[in-house]
Design an enzyme around this catalytic site. Structure first.
Site, PDB file in Angstrom:
ATOM      1  N   GLU A   1      12.202  -6.790  37.987  1.00 45.25           N
ATOM      2  CA  GLU A   1      12.978  -5.555  38.091  1.00 45.25           C
ATOM      3  C   GLU A   1      12.073  -4.392  38.475  1.00 45.25           C
ATOM      4  O   GLU A   1      12.485  -3.472  39.170  1.00 45.25           O
ATOM      5  CB  GLU A   1      13.666  -5.276  36.755  1.00 45.25           C
TER       6      GLU A   1
ATOM      7  N   SER B   1      12.141  -3.075  30.899  1.00 45.00           N
ATOM      8  CA  SER B   1      12.351  -4.497  31.191  1.00 45.00           C
ATOM      9  C   SER B   1      11.675  -4.866  32.512  1.00 45.00           C
ATOM     10  O   SER B   1      11.892  -4.216  33.527  1.00 45.00           O
ATOM     11  CB  SER B   1      13.848  -4.810  31.282  1.00 45.00           C
TER      12      SER B   1
END
Length: 361
Positions: A350, A278
């Protein structure tokens, strides 16, 4: 006169207490799941916590910048590489467990289980999640199933407070051992083995819930290098000891639970192409996961160079085979810009970008 990077590396290698390897100009693309990036000027791979502390001490004394590297699953190395030193923790991979007393325990889908034992499992920071899952299956230990299939290492999961299927890694943490670069003496390389113990250079963090949050840990923003982690789990075979495996029925139950989450990751395309997982954090106050926001803007499949927003998932960026780190970073920034301009929502990456761009190297 400042030492060269090679002289610093040789000082680490020649230390009486150092065990491990020291190499120069190592392509870091070989160690990342995205498979991009330039070389590390100095790559140090210690075999134990004392060796890590000694290497860090030499680097501190030499004034060499230190970067810590685990499994490379959440990190993008820029094309110009990493100046200074990379300490890679993959040699810190010992796993041990300490079983507690038996207690009543019931599992709805495994009625044969009537009791369990509490387990304190300690693993080195470089232990891969894959190896940890295999260990837990072998000894019938429950509590990490939702992390099955997660790339990376135990230390990385702590640093990022990995979140999988609604479970934060911090929910199982009991304590963490680490080396504090700022508090580390600079004269460890000349010591003999009898002059130094782990107690002299390893600090212990005891879990406190206030220190943790979504993708947030107390290790972020500090010069602390995780060396091992102790987590609280449950042994479904009360005779588990770390020497004799669990009963076949217990092993099969844990394996099936882990396979469920691995299969779900596979169905979502997480293993179809090199990626860093992600790319953006989810903001649960916004009401939609980041992947859905990106998808609704029609950005799936968008390419820059050899990097592409995965056609099957808006929050994955993949390496189509010839991507550069610059391609990936430009695509990340493009997606952020499009989302901000069209929704007003600012995506928070992230993934972590490390090192220099090629034109800075």
């Amino acid at each position: 006169m400042a030492l060269s990077i090679r002289e610093t590396g040789e000082n680490i290698k020649n230390s009486l207490l150092f065990k491990g390897t020291v190499d120069y100009d190592v392509p870091m693309s070989d160690f990342t799941t995205m498979k991009v990036g330039g070389p590390a000027e100095l790559l140090v791979r210690p075999s134990d916590p004392i060796s890590l502390a000694v290497a860090a001490s030499v680097l501190k004394k030499s004034g060499v910048a230190v970067h810590v590297f685990g499994g490379g699953s959440n990190t993008i190395i820029r094309d110009g590489g990493i100046p200074g030193a990379v300490i890679m923790t993959d040699g810190l991979d010992e796993v041990r467990l300490e079983p507690g007393k038996a207690e009543p325990y019931e599992i709805e889908d495994f009625p044969e289980i009537k009791e369990c034992v509490s387990i304190d499992l300690t693993a080195g920071a470089g232990t891969s999640i894959k190896d940890l899952i295999a260990w837990c299956i072998r000894y019938g230990i429950s509590g990490v199933e939702t992390f099955a299939g997660l790339p990376g290492t135990f230390g990385g999961a702590v640093f990022m407070n990995a979140r999988c299927y609604g479970h934060d890694f911090s929910s199982i943490i009991k304590s963490v051992e680490y080396v504090d670069l700022d508090g580390l003496p600079e004269d460890l390389d000349g010591k003999e083995s009898y002059e130094l113990s782990e107690l002299d250079v390893i600090d212990t963090y005891t879990f406190s819930a206030d220190d943790w949050g979504y993708k947030k840990s107390p290790f972020q923003g500090k010069r602390w290098i995780v060396t091992s982690v102790t987590v609280s789990l449950k042994g479904l075979d009360v005779y588990v000891s770390g020497k004799v495996g669990a009963s076949p029925s217990v092993c099969d139950y844990i394996a099936a639970k882990c396979a469920h989450f691995e299969d779900d990751r596979r169905d979502k395309g997480q293993f179809k192409a090199p990626s860093a997982g992600s790319v953006f954090k989810n903001n649960y106050d916004y009401g939609k996961p980041s992947g859905q926001i990106i998808d609704e803007l029609g950005l799936k499949g968008h390419k820059i160079g050899g990097a592409q927003v995965a056609p099957w998932h808006g929050n994955f960026i993949i390496n189509m085979g010839n991507a550069t780190a610059s391609d990936v970073e430009r695509l990340v920034n493009f997606v952020k810009k499009e989302v901000a301009e069209n929704t007003g929502y600012v995506l928070e990456p992230e993934v972590i970008f490390v090192g220099k761009a090629l034109d800075e190297a």
